[in-house]
Design an enzyme around this catalytic site. Structure first.
Site, mmCIF file in Angstrom:
data_model
loop_
_atom_site.group_PDB
_atom_site.id
_atom_site.type_symbol
_atom_site.label_atom_id
_atom_site.label_comp_id
_atom_site.label_asym_id
_atom_site.label_seq_id
_atom_site.Cartn_x
_atom_site.Cartn_y
_atom_site.Cartn_z
ATOM 1 N N GLU A 25 0.815 -1.214 0.000
ATOM 2 C CA GLU A 25 0.000 0.000 0.000
ATOM 3 C C GLU A 25 0.842 1.253 0.000
ATOM 4 O O GLU A 25 0.558 2.217 -0.724
ATOM 5 C CB GLU A 25 -0.948 -0.003 1.197
ATOM 6 C CG GLU A 25 -2.104 -1.010 1.098
ATOM 7 C CD GLU A 25 -1.732 -2.434 1.454
ATOM 8 O OE1 GLU A 25 -0.577 -2.669 1.889
ATOM 9 O OE2 GLU A 25 -2.589 -3.324 1.314
ATOM 10 N N HIS A 54 -11.333 -4.972 10.061
ATOM 11 C CA HIS A 54 -11.851 -4.781 8.707
ATOM 12 C C HIS A 54 -13.175 -4.014 8.659
ATOM 13 O O HIS A 54 -13.891 -4.113 7.672
ATOM 14 C CB HIS A 54 -12.060 -6.150 8.047
ATOM 15 C CG HIS A 54 -10.814 -6.731 7.455
ATOM 16 N ND1 HIS A 54 -9.723 -7.060 8.211
ATOM 17 C CD2 HIS A 54 -10.483 -7.036 6.173
ATOM 18 C CE1 HIS A 54 -8.786 -7.558 7.416
ATOM 19 N NE2 HIS A 54 -9.219 -7.555 6.186
HETATM 20 C C1 LIG Z 1 -2.504 -4.748 4.297
HETATM 21 C C2 LIG Z 1 -3.575 -5.526 3.665
HETATM 22 N N1 LIG Z 1 -3.826 -5.337 2.355
HETATM 23 C C3 LIG Z 1 -4.807 -6.047 1.758
HETATM 24 C C4 LIG Z 1 -5.548 -6.953 2.449
HETATM 25 C C5 LIG Z 1 -6.653 -7.748 1.777
HETATM 26 N N2 LIG Z 1 -6.210 -9.123 1.626
HETATM 27 C C6 LIG Z 1 -6.499 -10.042 2.550
HETATM 28 S S1 LIG Z 1 -5.764 -11.475 2.231
HETATM 29 C C7 LIG Z 1 -5.055 -10.925 0.833
HETATM 30 C C8 LIG Z 1 -4.187 -11.828 0.039
HETATM 31 C C9 LIG Z 1 -3.000 -12.291 0.801
HETATM 32 O O1 LIG Z 1 -2.342 -13.284 0.119
HETATM 33 P P1 LIG Z 1 -1.207 -14.172 0.767
HETATM 34 O O2 LIG Z 1 -0.366 -13.350 1.664
HETATM 35 O O3 LIG Z 1 -0.516 -14.869 -0.347
HETATM 36 O O4 LIG Z 1 -1.973 -15.221 1.673
HETATM 37 P P2 LIG Z 1 -3.013 -16.350 1.230
HETATM 38 O O5 LIG Z 1 -4.354 -15.700 1.262
HETATM 39 O O6 LIG Z 1 -2.640 -16.815 -0.115
HETATM 40 O O7 LIG Z 1 -2.905 -17.405 2.262
HETATM 41 C C10 LIG Z 1 -5.415 -9.606 0.626
HETATM 42 C C11 LIG Z 1 -5.022 -8.817 -0.532
HETATM 43 C C12 LIG Z 1 -5.270 -7.089 3.828
HETATM 44 N N3 LIG Z 1 -5.979 -7.922 4.608
HETATM 45 N N4 LIG Z 1 -4.276 -6.385 4.396
#
Ligand SMILES: Cc1ncc(C[n+]2csc(CCOP(=O)(O)OP(=O)(O)O)c2C)c(N)n1
Ligand SMILES: [Mg+2]
Lengths: 325, 342
Positions: free
Chosen positions: A60, A129
């Site tokens: 971000e 959230h």
């Molecule tokens: C700082 C932040 N940005 C965006 C999000 C929204 N978000 C939640 S999970 C996610 C994907 C994360 O992917 P990863 O770290 O690969 O974990 P996975 O879900 O694949 O286990 C996003 C974009 C968030 N929770 N926190």
């Protein structure tokens, strides 16, 4: 007039921007082929290509900051922060750079960009959230903050945001995307800094913004059946803030109730209340009342979450208490 | 030091092997039940399933001791159950009930149970990493014999907090294992579009003067072995270590995501590697377990989850008064006369 959803209004506003101005590009997390977390940019990559619909890594601070630099460099970025909760990771870029570069450079530079984001609770996604930070941004000189409650306002305000020479936070509400409303054909605009009287009434003035406007209108409809006529004013912008219609209304109704979803302490409504008493004290028949979110991190459990967010019954009750004294 | 272990060498007794199988199955069945309950309207909000990744939580946490801390992200059901959170209190939490492990306040993304030293699921991507460093700092400062294991997704690698925590943990030589579950996607974004070092994530550790290792996250025994090795490194006071497990989530990012961005062939390929199916086949092929033993376990697990769902369903919602509880402590903390430990 055709009726469209809030989501469709945001989508068409973005499409217009991309079609009208080659300097415009979108950047954000999963806005490309995925179509955005709230499906606002579905199909955009096919339509405009990946150079203008830039999927960003989960960074971000970097992509918001890059938006600031791109704006300084002559582009017109529209940055999507998936939700306002994640704006905290980009706070330094928003507050210290986007909002200040014009002033600090003595007017040599500016960051004309739109940061779109999603505020609000009610989706049972719990404490991290479900927050409402739009008021924070409105405390910062150099920032503008837009908080539309209807599809009409979304389109009209967004068109005006595009003409801004300075950064704007465009804050959509998570529970409004499916709400619908009439929108005229043609490219009408709603200027920034014009509060809107969404319902006329003579007994009390409700001042609100974003989703709470709809709940206030609900409450007003119910109260009307009991003979209580409430005027509902939608601020639409927190900065620039247009207090004139509010003050005019209070001079007529002599009572004010501020309704917002955020925590009451230091909520934006506190500023509105202060200004009402500064400018219309002599007209008030009672204290300025406030309805706001419970002062707790948002709980997950449904009954607790419901109790934490104001609903139209709570608003109606507050109106009556205010009028009955 | 960068190591890519290829085979699992550890020899385990049959009961231990069956226990690994049971735990993976427990997580699988728990989450399948979650998906069903979501459709029936008993679970709300975000629900991120761990299905396909069970070998990581089970393999790694089974090597830990009770006093070791587990810190994780929002995809936390697997880690919670592997650390010993009762399936009843986890399910009740997802139902938003008063009997939930976070008293209904946290939901799926924010499970906590300090009695199990499960220090939480955190829902801001990478936000758990500095917290894990701090827990490790506390353990180290107090001379406690425990380490911290902190799970993160591949998406977290792009956040500043990842890089800041890796560096901090390294220079302070903190007893923490940072365990990246590389399931190739962060929501709809594939690692090869978002990460400069997508093919060699474990090498990120080198930049922080920290050992990094890659492992097959679909093989519970390999996960065990590598975590074992990592723990020895951390426990010996040499500082943190970084692991990259290659894995795949079989479902969408959350229950609402149909995961249309992934190709059928890719998904098929990974389904072949199902950590439970492959482990079961291995146990049978090598004569370490009988069909009967395994189906007895399946039966017991299903019964446990059925009971968990019933418990959750029967439990009361929290009283509205509890809305205002736990914002602050009820009482001030008494002084401990400046001692480092209680
Ligand atoms: C700082 C932040 N940005 C965006 C999000 C929204 N978000 C939640 S999970 C996610 C994907 C994360 O992917 P990863 O770290 O690969 O974990 P996975 O879900 O694949 O286990 C996003 C974009 C968030 N929770 N926190
Ligand atoms: Mg991932």
């Amino acid at each position: 007039m055709p009726e469209i959803s809030y989501r469709e209004a945001v989508s068409s506003a973005l499409r217009e921007a991309l079609n009208d101005d080659l300097r415009v590009f979108l950047v954000g997390e999963d806005i490309g082929p995925y179509g955005g977390a709230y499906a606002v940019t579905k199909g955009f990559t096919e339509e405009f290509g990946p150079d203008r619909i830039k999927d960003s890594p989960l960074s971000e601070s970097a992509f918001v900051g890059a938006g600031v630099g791109a704006a300084m460099g002559g582009l017109r970025p529209i940055v999507e922060l998936m939700t306002i909760n994640f704006s905290m990771l980009a706070m330094d870029q928003i507050i210290n750079h986007a909002a200040k570069v014009r002033y600090m450079s003595g007017g040599q530079l500016s960051a004309p960009m739109i940061i779109r984001t999603v505020t609000g609770g009610g989706a049972q996604v719990a404490a991290t959230h479900s927050q409402n930070f739009e008021g924070w941004f409105a405390t910062v000189p150099g920032m503008k903050v837009v908080v539309p409650s209807t599809p009409y306002d979304v389109l009209g305000l967004f068109r005006s945001c595009r003409e801004e020479a300075d950064p704007v936070m465009f804050v959509e509400h998570i529970l409004l995307y499916s709400s619908r409303g009439e929108v005229p054909e043609g490219t009408y605009k709603v200027p920034l800094g014009e509060s809107d009287v969404k319902r006329k009434g003579s007994h009390l003035t409700i001042v609100s913004y974003s989703r709470m406007v709809l709940l206030a209108l609900d409450a007003a409809r119910k109260l009307s059946q009991e003979g209580i006529e409430v005027e509902v004013i939608d601020l639409r912008c927190l900065r620039p803030l247009d207090m004139e219609p509010v003050l005019e209304s209070v001079r007529k109704t002599h009572r004010a109730l501020i309704v917002e979803e955020v925590w009451k302490t230091g909520g934006f409504g506190a500023e509105v209340a202060a200004q009402i008493q500064e400018h219309a004290f002599d007209y008030l028949d009672g204290p300025v009342a406030r309805v706001a979110g419970a002062e707790v991190p948002m709980p997950y459990s449904r009954p607790l979450e419901r109790a934490a967010i104001p609903d139209s019954d709570v608003i109606a009750h507050a109106v009556k208490s205010s009028i009955m004294g | 030091m960068v190591k890519v272990p290829m085979t699992a060498k550890e020899t385990l007794e049959a009961p231990q092997l069956l226990e690994l199988y049971r735990q993976m199955m427990l997580i699988r069945v728990f989450e399948e039940e979650c998906a069903r309950q979501y459709m029936q309207g008993n679970i709300h909000g975000f629900l991120h399933l761990y299905i396909g990744e069970e070998a990581i939580a089970v393999g790694s946490i089974s090597t830990l001791r009770d006093q070791d801390y587990v810190v994780t992200h929002y995809r936390d059901h697997g880690h919670a159950l592997a650390k010993g959170i009762d399936s009843k209190s986890a399910m009740a939490e997802l139902f938003g009930k008063a009997t939930g492990c976070s008293r209904g306040k946290g939901g799926s993304m924010h499970l906590f149970d300090t009695s199990k030293n499960f220090m939480g699921g955190y829902a801001i991507v990478a936000g758990q990493m500095p917290v894990a460093a701090g827990l490790a700092l506390a353990a180290k400062s107090k001379g406690e014999d425990r380490l911290v294991i902190c799970y993160l997704g591949d998406g977290a690698l792009n956040e500043g907090e990842f890089h800041e925590s890796m560096n901090l943990a390294s220079i302070w030589k903190l007893p923490v294992i940072y365990f990246c579950e590389n399931n190739l996607y962060g929501m709809g974004a594939p690692v090869w579009d978002t990460l400069a070092l997508a093919d060699n994530i474990y090498k990120l550790a080198e930049s922080y003067n920290m050992p990094g290792m890659r492992l097959n996250g679909m093989d519970v025994l390999e996960v065990r072995e590598v975590t074992q090795e990592a723990s020895e490194h951390v426990r010996s006071g040499k500082g943190p270590i970084f692991l990259e497990a290659q894995t795949y989530r079989f479902r969408g990012h959350s229950i609402a995501d149909p995961a249309e961005y992934r190709h059928g062939i890719e998904v098929e390929d990974w389904l072949e590697k199902d950590p439970i199916v492959t482990f079961k086949r291995k146990l049978l092929d090598e004569g370490r377990a009988s069909e009967q033993e395994l189906s007895d376990i399946d039966g017991a697990v299903m019964k446990e989850i059925e009971e968990a769902a019933k418990f959750a369903d029967d439990s009361p919602f929290p009283e509205i008064d509890t809305l205002f509880e736990d914002v602050y402590a009820d009482q001030p903390v008494p002084s401990n006369s400046g001692r480092l430990t209680e």
